[in-house]
Design an enzyme around this catalytic site. Structure first.
Site, PDB file in Angstrom:
ATOM      1  N   GLU A 193       8.650   3.635  -4.779  1.00 19.22           N
ATOM      2  CA  GLU A 193       7.490   2.993  -4.169  1.00 19.22           C
ATOM      3  C   GLU A 193       7.886   1.886  -3.199  1.00 19.22           C
ATOM      4  OE1 GLU A 193       4.571   4.009  -4.031  1.00 19.22           O
ATOM      5  OE2 GLU A 193       4.894   5.627  -5.457  1.00 19.22           O
ATOM      6  N   TYR A 229      -1.189  -2.297  -4.386  1.00 19.09           N
ATOM      7  CA  TYR A 229      -0.913  -0.868  -4.234  1.00 19.09           C
ATOM      8  C   TYR A 229       0.196  -0.407  -5.183  1.00 19.09           C
ATOM      9  CZ  TYR A 229       1.450   3.281  -3.061  1.00 19.09           C
ATOM     10  OH  TYR A 229       2.069   4.482  -3.207  1.00 19.09           O
ATOM     11  N   ASP A 249      -3.553   2.981  -0.097  1.00 15.83           N
ATOM     12  CA  ASP A 249      -2.534   2.837   0.942  1.00 15.83           C
ATOM     13  C   ASP A 249      -3.095   3.376   2.261  1.00 15.83           C
ATOM     14  OD1 ASP A 249      -2.587   5.557   0.577  1.00 15.83           O
ATOM     15  OD2 ASP A 249      -0.449   5.795   0.901  1.00 15.83           O
TER      16      ASP A 249
END
Length: 344
Positions: A36, A119, A137
């Site tokens: 991520e 996020y 996102d």
DNA sequence: AACTCGGGGTC
DNA sequence: GACCCAGAGTT
């Protein structure tokens, strides 16, 4: 606005069209975390090799925690937004030491870590632990704005609030992780930024932007980016074996990376210091333009060679044979590879 | 709320 | 050249 079969169609599409990506084959929150962070503001194609290198070098959070920052930044070299790597390193040490190696297993605790925002906390919590959180996102902003016809700018607090509730309210009744993967993959592959093929889109019938021919206009953004022009003069001072370098320590681009001694000027006018010209000879002058998102760098490399002992002053002396072990900005790496690595 | 932080792909 | 990319931290 709640669309009952929105999530079901996305998951169905995902099961057929998803890419085969390594971070989707694990439930290890550490590996998902790495993926991520790598993928923040970064396309999958660009981030994938970095993810693989990172996991190979640091298979567990303790490996990352025990590494030097130079090594972490070196593995990040060329990917940009280096605070991601510094924060990864910082948080890995916190997990390894203060949390005794136990990775945070819920949204609220994940959010406390440096480098993890709303996020990323939602992504890790839903992917690794199936926590009920909606990811928001660039892909999700785009899809939701088009499908539901939201004309509010996405880069305002009002817009973020609205999209957050829209995303959360349209979560399925289970499988939050899979759904979050689905909606982002759909945004990346089907509901692309420019010229998506809406004729084959499984959501086209109820898509507001498709029905109203507003695909190009959505999502709507308010801010325009301003580019600052800067003038960098890098001075390369080398003898047969070594070259002078320095570490960037200020709050600026490329923090904690290395470079050749830099003279920044307010325009193109620059002449190297006279003491330098006196003791060394200018063998090459190379000009380059380096574009960043908010900056345009007009760069000149002034390459000096000489036999004078480099270690006279308080300079950082780097052996040419070791120069590639230091993390450097992409533009500096390019210069090194082209001009300094074939020197014996 | 505005600004800052990289590098690369796409049109 | 403008916009975008599995955003986050600082001011």
């Amino acid at each position: 606005m709640i669309d009952e079969d929105f999530s079901l169609k996305l998951i169905k599409w995902y099961n057929v069209n998803k890419r085969d990506l390594p971070w989707r084959k694990t439930n290890d929150p550490y590996k998902i975390w790495i993926s991520e962070i790598v993928l923040q503001q970064t396309r999958v194609d660009q981030g994938l090799p970095y993810y693989l290198n990172f996991i190979k070098e640091f298979p567990k959070v303790q490996n990352l925690a025990n590494a030097s920052e130079n090594k972490v930044l070196k593995l990040w070299q060329g990917l940009g937004y280096y605070s991601r790597a510094r924060n990864l390193h910082f948080s890995s040490k916190l997990i390894s030491n203060e949390l005794k190696g136990k990775f945070p297993d819920n949204y609220d605790d994940l959010l406390k870590l440096k480098g993890i925002g709303e996020y990323t906390a939602s992504a890790i919590a839903s992917f690794a632990f199936n926590e009920k959180k909606a990811v928001l996102d660039g892909n999700v902003f785009r899809l939701l704005s088009r499908y539901f016809g939201i004309l509010i700018p996405i880069d305002t607090s009002k817009g973020k609030k609205l999209f957050n509730s829209l995303a959360y309210n349209n979560l399925p009744k289970s499988n939050y992780g899979i759904y979050n993967q689905s909606i982002m993959e759909f945004g990346a592959l089907q509901c692309k930024p420019s010229s998506p093929d809406c004729s084959i889109c499984p959501l086209n019938i109820k898509c507001w932007a498709f029905s109203n021919s507003k695909i190009k206009e959505l999502p709507f953004k308010k801010k325009k980016i301003k580019v600052r022009l800067r003038y960098f003069n890098f001075v390369i001072i080398q003898d047969n074996k070594s070259v002078i370098m320095e570490k960037r320590i200020k709050k600026d681009i490329w923090r904690n990376l290395y470079q050749f001694p830099l003279f920044e000027t307010h325009d193109k006018n620059f002449e190297p210091p006279k003491s330098l010209v006196k003791n060394y000879s200018l063998v090459k002058k190379t000009e380059a333009i380096h574009m960043l998102t908010h900056q345009k760098l007009s760069i000149v490399f002034w390459h000096f060679k000489g036999k004078k002992n480099l270690s006279e002053n308080n300079n950082m002396i780097v052996k040419l044979k070791n120069i590639l072990s230091y993390p450097v900005p992409k533009i500096v790496e390019n210069y090194i590879v082209q001009n300094l690595t074939n020197v014996r």
